[in-house]
Scaffold this active site. Structure first.
Site, PDB file in Angstrom:
ATOM      1  N   HIS A  11       0.767  -1.185  -0.059  1.00  0.00           N
ATOM      2  CA  HIS A  11      -0.108  -0.057  -0.030  1.00  0.00           C
ATOM      3  C   HIS A  11       0.744   1.277  -0.074  1.00  0.00           C
ATOM      4  CE1 HIS A  11       0.332  -0.399   4.410  1.00  0.00           C
ATOM      5  NE2 HIS A  11       0.560   1.028   4.534  1.00  0.00           N
ATOM      6  N   ARG A  15      -1.901  11.107   4.176  1.00  0.00           N
ATOM      7  CA  ARG A  15      -2.779  11.710   5.258  1.00  0.00           C
ATOM      8  C   ARG A  15      -3.910  12.397   4.774  1.00  0.00           C
ATOM      9  NH1 ARG A  15       2.703  11.940   6.552  1.00  0.00           N
ATOM     10  NH2 ARG A  15       3.227  11.269   8.686  1.00  0.00           N
ATOM     11  N   ASN A  73      -5.852  11.829  11.443  1.00  0.00           N
ATOM     12  CA  ASN A  73      -5.627  12.271  12.616  1.00  0.00           C
ATOM     13  C   ASN A  73      -6.761  12.977  13.339  1.00  0.00           C
ATOM     14  OD1 ASN A  73      -2.678  11.672  13.160  1.00  0.00           O
ATOM     15  ND2 ASN A  73      -2.426  12.490  11.189  1.00  0.00           N
ATOM     16  N   HIS A  97       2.548  11.494  -7.117  1.00  0.00           N
ATOM     17  CA  HIS A  97       1.025  11.495  -7.201  1.00  0.00           C
ATOM     18  C   HIS A  97       0.874   9.641  -7.178  1.00  0.00           C
ATOM     19  CE1 HIS A  97       3.077  10.795 -11.364  1.00  0.00           C
ATOM     20  NE2 HIS A  97       2.319   9.623 -11.361  1.00  0.00           N
ATOM     21  N   HIS A 168      -0.100   2.696  -9.860  1.00  0.00           N
ATOM     22  CA  HIS A 168       1.357   2.965  -9.378  1.00  0.00           C
ATOM     23  C   HIS A 168       1.272   4.291  -8.474  1.00  0.00           C
ATOM     24  CE1 HIS A 168       1.685   5.847 -13.137  1.00  0.00           C
ATOM     25  NE2 HIS A 168       2.049   6.559 -12.102  1.00  0.00           N
ATOM     26  N   GLU A 227       6.808   4.190  -9.139  1.00  0.00           N
ATOM     27  CA  GLU A 227       7.555   5.079 -10.145  1.00  0.00           C
ATOM     28  C   GLU A 227       8.464   5.954  -9.624  1.00  0.00           C
ATOM     29  OE1 GLU A 227       6.506   8.841 -13.225  1.00  0.00           O
ATOM     30  OE2 GLU A 227       4.620   7.602 -12.577  1.00  0.00           O
ATOM     31  N   HIS A 254       4.085   7.147   3.538  1.00  0.00           N
ATOM     32  CA  HIS A 254       5.025   5.902   3.375  1.00  0.00           C
ATOM     33  C   HIS A 254       4.569   5.012   2.088  1.00  0.00           C
ATOM     34  CE1 HIS A 254       2.360   4.395   6.634  1.00  0.00           C
ATOM     35  NE2 HIS A 254       2.403   3.208   5.728  1.00  0.00           N
ATOM     36  N   GLU A 300       7.327   0.982   4.975  1.00  0.00           N
ATOM     37  CA  GLU A 300       6.913   0.355   5.991  1.00  0.00           C
ATOM     38  C   GLU A 300       7.024  -1.441   5.590  1.00  0.00           C
ATOM     39  OE1 GLU A 300       2.959  -0.251   8.767  1.00  0.00           O
ATOM     40  OE2 GLU A 300       2.722   0.736   7.042  1.00  0.00           O
TER      41      GLU A 300
END
Length: 311
Positions: A11, A15, A73, A97, A168, A227, A254, A300
């Site tokens: 993934h 945010r 958040n 993007h 992507h 990419e 991330h 991650e």
């Protein structure tokens, strides 16, 4: 033992200010919310969006590629001054993007426009008439491309969002050689395609974990592709640096790679001398780690739960 051929680009995390409007937007693009993780003690929630085809829905979500994680958040939706960094302007330039590939690009773009959403670039803008960039509610750029490089859908009026793919995620890199070596040698990705644009002074490199380990003829039909955009000459400037999305101003968080055996994978990363943001032994969350790539972007690392039973 760990085998990078079994890794997945699981993934990409962004945010968001208001999760309700963001979830609605990506549902308009054909995604479904397949998981939600609430962390009330830490005051944030995670929404996982994906193109939930019957085949992909069969397995655990950590075994899939091409998910979008939206991080909220608490309270940002009520803060008039809060705004995310979309990664495409200073001082937060780095992430570029995400990209969705579609069945009929003209019809898909018309559908987005009819739903009342804005574009950074419409199909009719500029010289590149085969791609568009829609804007999500937070101003993140969503590239829209067709499944095929030669588009034969100009007169097609209908589009089926259930066929779309989260193709992507793009990040800018300072030194293409260092980044390509890192993602191929350390994380075991395959270089799928290179697009050289010498007249414009940049190259694009597409990497991922193709099902058979080989680069396909068309990368637009894949999910979970990374990419890398390299602008010529940045590697020669010792003071040049891209924004990682996690320093202020924040936006992109991330990418995430799920692995077959997280302890063995982290040992492998350690042997290759990676820079760590968080080892498994750090902090309270012992079931994940974060590696830093050459530009300081966070990766991650999580356990592929579907493969865990095979250990």
């Amino acid at each position: 033992m760990t085998d990078p051929k079994r890794y997945r680009l699981n993934h990409t995390m962004l945010r968001v200010k208001d999760p309700q409007r963001s979830v609605k937007y990506y549902e308009m693009l054909g995604m479904k919310q397949i998981n939600k993780i609430s962390m009330p003690d830490s005051k944030f929630d995670l929404y996982f969006m994906a193109y939930d085809s019957p085949k992909s829905a069969e397995g655990h979500w950590t075994n899939r590629q091409g998910l979008l994680e939206l991080t909220h958040n608490y309270g940002t939706e009520n803060d008039d001054s809060f705004k995310v960094n979309n990664g495409n302007s200073e001082p937060g330039k780095g992430f570029g993007h995400i990209c969705v590939s579609v069945d009929a690009i003209q019809a898909a773009c018309q559908r987005i426009e009819d739903a009342g959403y804005k574009f950074q670039k419409k199909l009719t803008d500029g010289r590149m008439r085969s791609i568009a960039f829609a804007l999500d509610p937070d101003g993140y750029w969503v590239e829209i491309i067709g499944f095929n490089s030669v588009d034969k859908t100009e007169n097609v009026k209908e589009t089926d969002p259930s066929t779309y793919k989260f193709n992507h995620s793009m990040i800018r890199v300072k030194d293409h050689e260092a980044s390509l070596k890192f993602y191929q040698d350390t994380f075991g990705m395959t270089l799928l395609r290179t697009s050289e644009n010498a007249s414009s002074g940049f190259n694009l490199y597409f990497l991922g974990y193709p099902p058979d380990g080989k680069a396909p003829q068309a990368t637009s039909d894949l999910e979970g592709v990374l990419e890398l955009t390299w602008n010529y000459g940045t590697e020669k400037d010792p003071n040049f640096k891209y924004h990682n999305g996690n320093d202020q101003p924040q936006g992109f968080g991330h990418i995430c790679v799920s692995v077959d055996d997280i302890e063995a994978a982290c040992k492998r990363f350690e042997e290759r001398g990676v820079n760590w943001k968080k080892r498994m032994t750090d902090g309270n969350m012992k079931n994940l780690a974060f590696v830093l790539d050459p530009d300081g972007y966070w990766i991650e690392v999580v356990q592929n739960e579907q493969l865990k039973a095979q250990l």
